[in-house]
Design a protein around this motif. Sequence first.
Motif, PDB file in Angstrom:
ATOM      1  N   TYR A  39      18.446 -33.051  23.046  1.00 24.59           N
ATOM      2  CA  TYR A  39      17.532 -34.034  22.746  1.00 24.59           C
ATOM      3  C   TYR A  39      18.284 -34.397  21.188  1.00 24.59           C
ATOM      4  CZ  TYR A  39      13.807 -36.268  19.873  1.00 24.59           C
ATOM      5  OH  TYR A  39      13.218 -37.174  19.086  1.00 24.59           O
ATOM      6  N   PHE A  95      19.170 -38.556  21.170  1.00 24.39           N
ATOM      7  CA  PHE A  95      18.420 -39.462  20.655  1.00 24.39           C
ATOM      8  C   PHE A  95      19.115 -40.515  19.914  1.00 24.39           C
ATOM      9  CE2 PHE A  95      16.435 -40.577  16.493  1.00 24.39           C
ATOM     10  CZ  PHE A  95      15.223 -41.381  17.104  1.00 24.39           C
ATOM     11  N   ILE A  98      14.631 -42.493   9.684  1.00 26.67           N
ATOM     12  CA  ILE A  98      13.980 -41.832  10.487  1.00 26.67           C
ATOM     13  C   ILE A  98      13.724 -40.276  10.123  1.00 26.67           C
ATOM     14  CG2 ILE A  98      13.144 -41.367  12.759  1.00 26.67           C
ATOM     15  CD1 ILE A  98      14.082 -44.222  13.489  1.00 26.67           C
ATOM     16  N   LEU A  99      15.258 -39.823  10.293  1.00 23.71           N
ATOM     17  CA  LEU A  99      15.410 -38.356  10.000  1.00 23.71           C
ATOM     18  C   LEU A  99      15.072 -37.833   8.939  1.00 23.71           C
ATOM     19  CD1 LEU A  99      18.401 -38.098  12.408  1.00 23.71           C
ATOM     20  CD2 LEU A  99      16.082 -37.638  13.081  1.00 23.71           C
ATOM     21  N   ALA A 121      11.243 -37.578   8.863  1.00 26.70           N
ATOM     22  CA  ALA A 121      11.141 -36.148   9.719  1.00 26.70           C
ATOM     23  C   ALA A 121      11.268 -34.895   8.909  1.00 26.70           C
ATOM     24  CB  ALA A 121      11.858 -36.273  10.855  1.00 26.70           C
ATOM     25  N   TYR A 167       8.946 -42.398  25.837  1.00 25.41           N
ATOM     26  CA  TYR A 167      10.373 -43.010  24.747  1.00 25.41           C
ATOM     27  C   TYR A 167      10.658 -44.236  25.585  1.00 25.41           C
ATOM     28  CZ  TYR A 167      11.166 -39.464  21.296  1.00 25.41           C
ATOM     29  OH  TYR A 167      10.890 -38.730  20.069  1.00 25.41           O
ATOM     30  N   VAL A 218       8.186 -45.016  16.886  1.00 24.51           N
ATOM     31  CA  VAL A 218       9.434 -44.332  17.004  1.00 24.51           C
ATOM     32  C   VAL A 218       9.359 -43.079  15.672  1.00 24.51           C
ATOM     33  CG1 VAL A 218      12.099 -44.209  16.511  1.00 24.51           C
ATOM     34  CG2 VAL A 218      10.928 -45.981  17.926  1.00 24.51           C
ATOM     35  N   ASP A 219       9.080 -43.604  14.361  1.00 33.92           N
ATOM     36  CA  ASP A 219       8.899 -42.502  13.406  1.00 33.92           C
ATOM     37  C   ASP A 219       7.823 -41.436  13.828  1.00 33.92           C
ATOM     38  OD1 ASP A 219      10.353 -44.217  11.971  1.00 33.92           O
ATOM     39  OD2 ASP A 219       9.192 -44.934  10.641  1.00 33.92           O
ATOM     40  N   VAL A 233       9.131 -39.266  16.268  1.00 33.81           N
ATOM     41  CA  VAL A 233      10.432 -38.302  16.081  1.00 33.81           C
ATOM     42  C   VAL A 233       9.909 -37.121  15.059  1.00 33.81           C
ATOM     43  CG1 VAL A 233      12.468 -38.317  14.463  1.00 33.81           C
ATOM     44  CG2 VAL A 233      12.087 -40.041  16.380  1.00 33.81           C
ATOM     45  N   LYS A 238       7.799 -34.670  17.151  1.00 31.80           N
ATOM     46  CA  LYS A 238       9.027 -33.789  18.099  1.00 31.80           C
ATOM     47  C   LYS A 238       9.352 -32.821  17.138  1.00 31.80           C
ATOM     48  CE  LYS A 238      11.797 -32.777  21.252  1.00 31.80           C
ATOM     49  NZ  LYS A 238      12.188 -31.356  20.709  1.00 31.80           N
ATOM     50  N   ASN A 239       9.766 -33.055  15.844  1.00 34.46           N
ATOM     51  CA  ASN A 239      10.447 -32.223  14.908  1.00 34.46           C
ATOM     52  C   ASN A 239       9.660 -31.088  14.686  1.00 34.46           C
ATOM     53  OD1 ASN A 239      13.476 -32.897  14.169  1.00 34.46           O
ATOM     54  ND2 ASN A 239      12.461 -34.750  14.354  1.00 34.46           N
TER      55      ASN A 239
END
Length: 490
Positions: free
Chosen positions: A302, A306, A329-330, A333, A372, A387-388, A391, A394-395
């Motif tokens: 993933y 991603f 985004i990351l 997260a 997705y 999307v934010d 993600v 998911k994290n």
Amino acid sequence: MDSEESNREVLLLVKKEEEEEERGYYDEKCPGCIVDNMKKSNSTIPFKHLFFVFLLALAAALPITSMFPFMYFMIRDFGIAKKEEDIGYYAGFLGCAFLLGRGLTSILWGITADRYGRKPVMLCGIIAVVIFNTFFGLSINYWMALSTRFLLGSMCGILGSMMAYISEICRKEYQALGISMLSTAWGIGLVIGPALGGFLAQPAEKFPEIFSKESIFGRFPYFLPSLFISVFALIVTFLGQWLPETLHFHTKNDEEKENYDGPKEDLLEEDEKKSKQSLLKNWPLMSSIMLYCVFQLHDMAYVEIFPLWAVSPKKYGGLSYSSDDIGEILALAGFVMLVFQLFLYPPIERIFGPVHLARIGAVITIALLSSYPFIAKLSGLTLTLLVDLAVVLKNLVSICITTGLFLLQNKAVGQSQRGAANGMSMAAMSLFKAAGPAGGGAIFAWVQNHQNALFLPGDHMVFFILNIIEFIALIMTFKPFLALTNNDVI
């Protein structure tokens, strides 16, 4: 029935060994005995030592995924892919090089840590980050980038040693907290790494008023994120000098041991303790390691897919994001994950337990990834928000699963075997993780050329395959496969 009795015997042996370790003789020149004495005299949480280990884990995790946001552009700039759709193939091999190197050497580093100490192995791993991560940023072609990533993975056998160190520096009641902090640091590094890579890559294009195209950062557009991480790792290397060693190096001679008036069983040699059972026959341990490997295979695939999906053009089912967009985004997260682990995870884990959390997390993941391809059809603020949210969720699910499985593994084996067990776990996990980027990159490149397939066209197939892996992991959380339950972690 015989299998269940065997599993119960293994867990009873672990508890018995933990009780025996609380009674040993004291050698004033042995670093491990000094640490044990410190734990007996000080019942508080060793925050200072945990903080140093937190920094070590963060420095070791950052370079693993920092290249993912710019890897697509890096391979494109190398000019090795004949067409844009083939970039995913080369990205897969570059992404798995680190993990393949770590998988081949983790057991060796574990043996080294058992013989020469946890601290030297941890510091050697961080020094490897300083050297090879810097050379990666200075890569002039694909093969130099591939070889430096492989060498970085081979020389950075740090995670297994840190797991053993945490179990030895903390009192029994704080071991779960220590493992949680370690997995938090590792998870944050895996999330913040791509954020740094996304923000700092290609600085001459993003910040021309600061970095000229004639400077080293203009000639090597992916050097700045590597340099930033390497400098941080160098600082952590100096701070790590204050960590105490936890491995026992007894200096008492045989005559002194003969005069020892404590219980004779306390003087068992380390190899006699380890011979109580074979790790390969410890099904509670092996089942938790195999479950951990399958979850990590999914997560690494993933993490590879991603960014490739996000930066790929809309016409191929992607989001047409830039590396800056992925970094933002990351980073979000990572911040949410830090807050979650510090304040929300402990009570949630106490309520549900690690096994139930793994099951719930797997179900949530399957639902998320199924959405997705449909999210990619949106645009504007709606796309950004969804999307934010996806993600971040998911994290959070991934870090819950990882922390819980760390706890399961370390409860399935006694402290005398924990170093070897963690080395075995890291070796197996690294090989599974190495397959994740290679397989994920190849699958992503394949579906880019099959956007009009009748069954699961384009990116639908990518996320369908990821969900198959997650479903297999979900099945493995139930008996008879998983021998441990929530009660075994209490």
